[in-house]
Motif scaffolding. Structure first.
Motif, PDB file in Angstrom:
ATOM      1  N   GLU A 157      -9.764   2.203  -8.967  1.00  0.00           N
ATOM      2  CA  GLU A 157     -10.584   1.912  -7.796  1.00  0.00           C
ATOM      3  C   GLU A 157     -10.864   0.418  -7.722  1.00  0.00           C
ATOM      4  N   GLY A 158     -10.726  -0.140  -6.532  1.00  0.00           N
ATOM      5  CA  GLY A 158     -10.947  -1.564  -6.323  1.00  0.00           C
ATOM      6  C   GLY A 158      -9.702  -2.404  -6.461  1.00  0.00           C
ATOM      7  N   GLN A 159      -8.638  -1.809  -6.969  1.00  0.00           N
ATOM      8  CA  GLN A 159      -7.388  -2.547  -7.149  1.00  0.00           C
ATOM      9  C   GLN A 159      -6.535  -2.430  -5.893  1.00  0.00           C
ATOM     10  N   ILE A 187      -6.639  -1.426  -0.416  1.00  0.00           N
ATOM     11  CA  ILE A 187      -7.453  -1.378  -1.626  1.00  0.00           C
ATOM     12  C   ILE A 187      -7.775   0.081  -1.972  1.00  0.00           C
ATOM     13  N   THR A 224      -9.832   3.128  -3.206  1.00  0.00           N
ATOM     14  CA  THR A 224     -11.256   3.448  -3.161  1.00  0.00           C
ATOM     15  C   THR A 224     -11.436   4.930  -3.452  1.00  0.00           C
TER      16      THR A 224
END
Length: 261
Positions: free
Chosen positions: A44-46, A89, A91
């Motif tokens: 997550e966030g990558q 991204i 999420t």
């Protein structure tokens, strides 16, 4: 050469192979990316690799890659971030998205307040919501529950406002249990009940006062941190004048058994 139709082959008793519906490449790729996201290979966030890179790795067209990413966006697993360091991204779906999805489903069914599925769900879920609220509530949770109760009391002579406040009270009880799934189900189920504010159950002032009295008793049990009392009171409340769910199931089974002899 004459090609025999499936209907003709079936008519003479021959084995028939129906049409094969193969999934689109974009759907298969979306499934692959989804699994990698859920497995944590894409945290997550990558950001995901670029569309060009994904196309080169998968040997799919940019259009198929873009469509796969669009599927994951709809599922709340990817968001688009503009700018130089933007892109797709990774999420996770939020509780608000879960509620919205459930509300959309319930609304699309056209269910009313007396729908069997909704009534059964309430009878199963709401007693546990009350029990969890009694066990897990904070002082802030209790304050919100009491505020909704006061709103219902103040609107006792106005049916629509009273029903709306009553449903808000039920939602506050569910939220006080701090179980996201239970809260989401309760929020989704509230719409049909809210749209039926003139439902016969609330037509009379006597009925509204009786319901308010029950809400007060359940609130007191939650305040006292008494899960068993909160569960029992809510169970009787959501059953109303109808036979409890287990009794209905037993009666249905007996009737079905008698009919099949």
């Amino acid at each position: 050469m004459t090609v025999e139709s499936p209907a003709a082959a079936h008519a003479r008793g021959a084995a028939v192979i129906g049409p094969i519906h193969a999934p689109k490449a974009s759907e298969i790729f979306a499934d692959l990316l989804r699994q990698k996201i859920l497995d944590g290979e894409f945290p997550e966030g990558q950001p995901l690799p670029s569309e060009r890179s994904l196309g080169e790795q998968s040997r799919l067209s940019r259009a198929a890659v873009r469509e796969a990413i669009g599927i994951l966006k709809q599922q709340g697993l990817i968001v688009s971030k503009p700018g130089r360091n933007g892109g797709s991204i990774v999420t996770r779906p939020t509780s608000q998205e879960l509620v919205a999805s459930l509300q959309t489903y319930v609304r699309s069914q056209g269910w009313g307040a007396d729908n069997r599925t909704l009534l059964e769900m309430r009878e199963i879920i709401e007693p546990w919501c009350a029990a969890f609220a009694a066990s897990h509530r904070t002082d802030e949770d209790l304050q919100r529950i009491r505020q909704r109760l006061d709103q219902a009391s103040a609107s006792i002579d106005r049916v629509e406002e009273y029903v709306s406040a009553g449903l808000s009270w039920h939602a506050a009880v569910a939220d006080a249990g701090h179980n996201v799934l239970l809260s989401a189900f309760m929020s989704a189920a509230s719409t049909p009940f809210l749209s039926a504010a003139d439902h016969g159950r609330y037509d009379s002032l006597k009925a509204r006062k009786s319901t308010l009295k029950t809400h007060k008793a359940i609130t007191a049990a939650i305040s006292d941190r008494d899960p068993q009392r909160a569960f029992d009171l809510m169970a009787r409340h959501v059953q109303g004048s109808e036979a409890p769910l287990l009794e209905n199931l037993a009666t249905t089974l007996e009737n079905d058994t008698a009919a099949t002899g």
